[in-house]
Write an enzyme that holds these catalytic residues in place. Sequence first.
Site, PDB file in Angstrom:
ATOM      1  N   GLY A 190       0.884  -1.163   0.000  1.00  0.00           N
ATOM      2  CA  GLY A 190       0.000   0.000   0.000  1.00  0.00           C
ATOM      3  C   GLY A 190       0.922   1.213   0.000  1.00  0.00           C
TER       4      GLY A 190
ATOM      5  N   CYS B 274      -7.761  -3.985  -6.195  1.00  0.00           N
ATOM      6  CA  CYS B 274      -6.637  -4.079  -5.253  1.00  0.00           C
ATOM      7  C   CYS B 274      -7.064  -3.673  -3.833  1.00  0.00           C
ATOM      8  CB  CYS B 274      -5.442  -3.276  -5.743  1.00  0.00           C
ATOM      9  SG  CYS B 274      -3.896  -3.775  -4.922  1.00  0.00           S
TER      10      CYS B 274
ATOM     11  N   LYS C  61      -2.219  -0.559  -9.381  1.00  0.00           N
ATOM     12  CA  LYS C  61      -2.106  -2.007  -9.556  1.00  0.00           C
ATOM     13  C   LYS C  61      -2.536  -2.461 -10.948  1.00  0.00           C
ATOM     14  CE  LYS C  61      -0.497  -4.057  -7.346  1.00  0.00           C
ATOM     15  NZ  LYS C  61      -0.792  -4.149  -5.968  1.00  0.00           N
TER      16      LYS C  61
ATOM     17  N   ASP D  29      -0.432   4.487  -6.806  1.00  0.00           N
ATOM     18  CA  ASP D  29       0.951   4.336  -6.345  1.00  0.00           C
ATOM     19  C   ASP D  29       1.779   5.529  -6.774  1.00  0.00           C
ATOM     20  OD1 ASP D  29      -0.106   1.377  -6.616  1.00  0.00           O
ATOM     21  OD2 ASP D  29       1.538   1.415  -5.170  1.00  0.00           O
TER      22      ASP D  29
HETATM   23  P1  RI2 Z   1      -2.997   3.117  -0.476  1.00  0.00           P
HETATM   24  C1  RI2 Z   1      -1.140  -0.587  -3.647  1.00  0.00           C
HETATM   25  O1  RI2 Z   1       0.048  -1.168  -4.179  1.00  0.00           O
HETATM   26  C2  RI2 Z   1      -2.278  -0.678  -4.632  1.00  0.00           C
HETATM   27  O2  RI2 Z   1      -1.877  -0.545  -5.966  1.00  0.00           O
HETATM   28  C3  RI2 Z   1      -3.116   0.460  -4.145  1.00  0.00           C
HETATM   29  O3  RI2 Z   1      -4.098   0.870  -5.066  1.00  0.00           O
HETATM   30  C4  RI2 Z   1      -2.049   1.513  -3.924  1.00  0.00           C
HETATM   31  O4  RI2 Z   1      -0.940   0.796  -3.383  1.00  0.00           O
HETATM   32  C5  RI2 Z   1      -2.421   2.635  -2.999  1.00  0.00           C
HETATM   33  O5  RI2 Z   1      -2.692   2.136  -1.716  1.00  0.00           O
HETATM   34  P2  RI2 Z   1       0.836  -2.393  -3.442  1.00  0.00           P
HETATM   35  O6  RI2 Z   1       1.721  -1.779  -2.418  1.00  0.00           O
HETATM   36  O7  RI2 Z   1      -1.817   4.018  -0.293  1.00  0.00           O
HETATM   37  O8  RI2 Z   1      -0.174  -3.324  -2.878  1.00  0.00           O
HETATM   38  O9  RI2 Z   1      -4.260   3.886  -0.814  1.00  0.00           O
HETATM   39  O10 RI2 Z   1       1.638  -3.015  -4.541  1.00  0.00           O
HETATM   40  O11 RI2 Z   1      -3.174   2.172   0.685  1.00  0.00           O
END
Ligand code: RI2
Length: 302
Positions: free
Chosen positions: A5, A117, A197, A186
């Site tokens: 995230g 995601c 994602k 991201d």
């Molecule tokens: P928040 C995540 O990436 C997802 O792609 C999600 O949409 C984005 O980060 C933003 O997340 P990953 O770390 O900051 O799971 O809103 O690869 O939580």
Amino acid sequence: MKIRGAGRIARYAIKTLKQVALSSSASNVEILYSELDRAAHRLLDSRPTAVSLPNSIRYFMHHAEALQEKGVDLTHFKETLKEKAEKFITNSEHAVENIGRIGARRILDGDTVMTHCNSTAVLEILRQAHKSGKRFEVYVTETRPRFQGRLTAKDLMREGISPIFIVDSAMRYFMNEVDKVFVGADAIAVNGAVVNKIGTSLMALAANEARTTFLVAAESYKFSPETLSGELIRIEERDAKEIIRTGKKNSLLKIRNPSFDVTPPEYIDAIITEKGVIPPQASFWVLQEMLGTLILDELSFY
Ligand code: RI2
């Protein structure tokens, strides 16, 4: 992937740098600064796509550098960095709450929404809309290959919302029933393109075709200053093992596993930030206001 995230990644990086500063046995500011510099580069190398990571590190190291130049003593150096780190974390948490408050207004009673995601910012929007008494349906995609959609479904159920769980490829099938799509980010480029994602850009295409509103929820530190000078956001490609077990039998098989994709601004109706809702085309002004020229000068270092 233990920390995932984009927002969480940024907060974790800051927490780590704070810990490095507080637990160091360096005898002076210069030595501690070089320890922090090493840690900052290791953190930077851990994930290439989420811009929240370099932005948070830049914030911390900017303060470290300014303090060093001021010639403060070691205790003052550590204490101030601790305060700055805690301030970043608090502000970042408040940003998510604000996005929740602002974004929840976009959900109307009886709406059907879809998400992809596992985004803290999107979950906060859905949580606050639900808390205010609105009733709505949520489609959640499973988000292969790492199934972060399962986390979203669990998070929603914990809040008393019952999601409709679908495979990624069913997103088009259900899109006509959906009023609004909410996704996280991201990274956001200066032209308003959103990196999120893998599968997000397909969802945006399907939404565009079905005339469904497509909304992105992102804190302002997810905007990428590097893109101001024409740099591209690097898309992380992950291990093939996340998709299929590789072995002798399928040694001829080539596997590509990009984690993120780019949704062009034309498919995005608005970006919900902690400061308010902006059209993707206004990303330049967010970057200008949020990051300022001072930090841009330091891009070559972090
Ligand atoms: P928040 C995540 O990436 C997802 O792609 C999600 O949409 C984005 O980060 C933003 O997340 P990953 O770390 O900051 O799971 O809103 O690869 O939580």
